[in-house]
Design a protein around this motif. Structure first.
Motif, PDB file in Angstrom:
ATOM      1  N   THR A 179       0.841  -1.195   0.000  1.00  0.00           N
ATOM      2  CA  THR A 179       0.000   0.000   0.000  1.00  0.00           C
ATOM      3  C   THR A 179       0.879   1.249   0.000  1.00  0.00           C
ATOM      4  OG1 THR A 179      -1.725  -1.149   1.246  1.00  0.00           O
ATOM      5  CG2 THR A 179      -1.820   1.244   1.225  1.00  0.00           C
ATOM      6  N   LEU A 180       0.606   2.183  -0.912  1.00  0.00           N
ATOM      7  CA  LEU A 180       1.338   3.449  -0.985  1.00  0.00           C
ATOM      8  C   LEU A 180       0.475   4.563  -0.411  1.00  0.00           C
ATOM      9  CD1 LEU A 180       3.006   3.272  -4.520  1.00  0.00           C
ATOM     10  CD2 LEU A 180       3.761   2.309  -2.342  1.00  0.00           C
ATOM     11  N   ASN A 181       1.111   5.443   0.360  1.00  0.00           N
ATOM     12  CA  ASN A 181       0.387   6.537   1.007  1.00  0.00           C
ATOM     13  C   ASN A 181       1.220   7.814   0.956  1.00  0.00           C
ATOM     14  OD1 ASN A 181      -0.030   8.108   3.853  1.00  0.00           O
ATOM     15  ND2 ASN A 181      -1.961   7.297   3.069  1.00  0.00           N
ATOM     16  N   GLY A 182       0.577   8.906   0.516  1.00  0.00           N
ATOM     17  CA  GLY A 182       1.256  10.195   0.506  1.00  0.00           C
ATOM     18  C   GLY A 182       1.444  10.793  -0.867  1.00  0.00           C
ATOM     19  N   TRP A 183       0.895  10.137  -1.905  1.00  0.00           N
ATOM     20  CA  TRP A 183       1.039  10.633  -3.275  1.00  0.00           C
ATOM     21  C   TRP A 183      -0.299  11.071  -3.882  1.00  0.00           C
ATOM     22  CZ3 TRP A 183       4.127   6.693  -1.447  1.00  0.00           C
ATOM     23  CH2 TRP A 183       5.516   6.863  -1.566  1.00  0.00           C
ATOM     24  N   GLY A 184      -1.292  11.290  -3.070  1.00  0.00           N
ATOM     25  CA  GLY A 184      -2.574  11.781  -3.573  1.00  0.00           C
ATOM     26  C   GLY A 184      -3.299  10.753  -4.415  1.00  0.00           C
ATOM     27  N   THR A 185      -3.557  11.100  -5.678  1.00  0.00           N
ATOM     28  CA  THR A 185      -4.339  10.220  -6.556  1.00  0.00           C
ATOM     29  C   THR A 185      -3.642   8.898  -6.843  1.00  0.00           C
ATOM     30  OG1 THR A 185      -3.414  11.299  -8.527  1.00  0.00           O
ATOM     31  CG2 THR A 185      -5.502  12.163  -7.673  1.00  0.00           C
ATOM     32  N   TYR A 186      -2.338   8.821  -6.591  1.00  0.00           N
ATOM     33  CA  TYR A 186      -1.611   7.569  -6.827  1.00  0.00           C
ATOM     34  C   TYR A 186      -1.615   6.647  -5.611  1.00  0.00           C
ATOM     35  CZ  TYR A 186       0.234   9.380 -11.219  1.00  0.00           C
ATOM     36  OH  TYR A 186       0.359   9.876 -12.497  1.00  0.00           O
ATOM     37  N   ASP A 187      -2.238   7.068  -4.516  1.00  0.00           N
ATOM     38  CA  ASP A 187      -2.297   6.211  -3.327  1.00  0.00           C
ATOM     39  C   ASP A 187      -3.135   4.967  -3.612  1.00  0.00           C
ATOM     40  OD1 ASP A 187      -0.832   8.094  -2.039  1.00  0.00           O
ATOM     41  OD2 ASP A 187      -2.401   8.734  -0.645  1.00  0.00           O
ATOM     42  N   GLY A 188      -2.807   3.897  -2.906  1.00  0.00           N
ATOM     43  CA  GLY A 188      -3.597   2.666  -3.048  1.00  0.00           C
ATOM     44  C   GLY A 188      -2.723   1.438  -3.015  1.00  0.00           C
ATOM     45  N   ASN A 189      -3.307   0.295  -3.340  1.00  0.00           N
ATOM     46  CA  ASN A 189      -2.586  -0.970  -3.352  1.00  0.00           C
ATOM     47  C   ASN A 189      -1.936  -1.205  -4.711  1.00  0.00           C
ATOM     48  OD1 ASN A 189      -3.296  -1.503  -0.742  1.00  0.00           O
ATOM     49  ND2 ASN A 189      -4.854  -3.024  -1.235  1.00  0.00           N
ATOM     50  N   TYR A 190      -0.705  -1.691  -4.677  1.00  0.00           N
ATOM     51  CA  TYR A 190       0.045  -1.996  -5.890  1.00  0.00           C
ATOM     52  C   TYR A 190       0.564  -3.429  -5.826  1.00  0.00           C
ATOM     53  CZ  TYR A 190       0.080   2.884  -7.401  1.00  0.00           C
ATOM     54  OH  TYR A 190      -0.303   4.127  -7.827  1.00  0.00           O
ATOM     55  N   PHE A 191       0.575  -4.064  -6.993  1.00  0.00           N
ATOM     56  CA  PHE A 191       1.080  -5.431  -7.136  1.00  0.00           C
ATOM     57  C   PHE A 191       2.548  -5.339  -7.550  1.00  0.00           C
ATOM     58  CE2 PHE A 191       1.914  -9.234  -9.700  1.00  0.00           C
ATOM     59  CZ  PHE A 191       1.399 -10.236  -8.909  1.00  0.00           C
ATOM     60  N   ILE A 192       3.446  -5.928  -6.766  1.00  0.00           N
ATOM     61  CA  ILE A 192       4.875  -5.862  -7.063  1.00  0.00           C
ATOM     62  C   ILE A 192       5.226  -6.892  -8.133  1.00  0.00           C
ATOM     63  CG2 ILE A 192       7.201  -6.046  -6.116  1.00  0.00           C
ATOM     64  CD1 ILE A 192       6.081  -5.310  -3.393  1.00  0.00           C
ATOM     65  N   THR A 193       5.654  -6.402  -9.291  1.00  0.00           N
ATOM     66  CA  THR A 193       6.030  -7.316 -10.371  1.00  0.00           C
ATOM     67  C   THR A 193       7.486  -7.759 -10.260  1.00  0.00           C
ATOM     68  OG1 THR A 193       6.581  -5.436 -11.794  1.00  0.00           O
ATOM     69  CG2 THR A 193       4.341  -6.327 -11.964  1.00  0.00           C
TER      70      THR A 193
END
Length: 209
Positions: A179-193
Motif C-alpha cells: 500500500t502506498l500513502n502520501g502521493w494523492g491520486t496515486y495512493d492505493g494498493n500496488y502489485f509488485i512485479t
C-alpha cells in the motif's frame, strides 16, 4: 487435448508428469473445459498461453510450478504500507493509450450454429476508452466471460505504474501487495512485479520495486 479438466487441473497434471510440485490457486469459478487443445506447442508454451488467455500468473521456481489466478493474488492483504517520507526516490506513470472501458469476446460455434458472446466492463469504470472486440474459441458463455475479463484486466492493469527505491526491506518481493500513502491520486494498493535487493558500500542495503 486436455479433456474435461479445469485450468488448474491441467497445470497440475503437467507439473506431476515432470516431478514438479504445484503452487496454484484457481479463478472463481474454476471452469472445466471439454477440450483444451495443445497444438504444436511445448508444455511451457502451452501453459504460458492458457495463463495469458485466462488471467493467470505462470512461472517456474526450481522444481516448483506457480500457476495462480491473478485476481486471487491481487485480493490478498498488503504486506505493508510505504509512506512518502520512507521512500528514497520514486517515479509514477499513468497511461490512457490502449486502456479500454470494455472487452467483448465473440465466437461462432460451428457445432451448434450459435454465437457465443460476452462483454466485460472495466471496474472501476474507465472514463474514456474504446471497447476492444476479439474472437476467441469458447465452449459456453462462462468461458467467454472469463476470457473477456482476462483480456480487459491484462490490458488495463498497467494504467498506473511506479518504480520506488527504499531502504532495504526483504518483505517486499515479487508477487506481494504493498500500500502506498502520501502521493494523492496515486495512493492505493500496488502489485509488485519485481523486487531487487542491493547491498553496496556507498548506498548500503536498498530495495527497488
Amino acid at each position: 487435448s486436455h479433456d474435461g479438466q479445469t485450468l488448474l487441473q491441467t497445470a497440475r497434471n503437467i507439473a506431476t508428469s515432470y516431478g514438479f510440485s504445484l503452487d496454484g490457486a484457481a479463478v472463481n469459478p474454476d471452469l472445466a473445459f471439454a477440450a483444451l487443445k495443445q497444438n504444436q506447442e511445448s508444455d511451457l508454451e502451452f501453459l504460458h498461453r492458457i495463463a495469458r488467455e485466462h488471467n493467470y500468473e505462470f512461472t517456474m521456481r526450481g522444481k516448483r510450478m506457480v500457476f495462480h489466478s491473478r485476481p486471487a493474488l491481487e485480493q490478498r492483504p498488503a504486506v505493508g504500507i510505504l509512506h512518502r517520507a520512507d521512500v528514497l526516490s520514486f517515479e509514477f506513470k499513468a497511461k490512457t493509450h490502449l486502456i479500454y472501458k470494455a472487452a467483448q469476446i465473440n465466437y461462432f460455434d460451428p457445432a451448434t450454429k450459435s454465437l457465443i458472446t460476452h462483454t466485460a466492463e472495466a471496474s472501476p469504470p474507465v472514463p474514456t476508452g474504446d471497447t476492444i472486440k476479439l474472437i476467441r474459441r469458447c465452449e459456453n458463455a462462462q468461458q467467454a466471460a472469463l476470457k473477456a475479463q482476462a483480456e480487459l484486466h491484462r490490458r488495463n492493469m498497467l494504467q498506473a505504474t511506479t518504480r520506488l527505491k527504499i531502504p532495504g526491506n526483504i518483505v517486499l518481493t515479487g508477487g506481494a501487495i504493498v500500500t502506498l500513502n502520501g502521493w494523492g491520486t496515486y495512493d492505493g494498493n500496488y502489485f509488485i512485479t519485481a523486487a531487487r535487493h542491493k547491498l553496496s558500500r556507498a548506498a548500503g542495503f536498498t530495495t527497488e520495486i
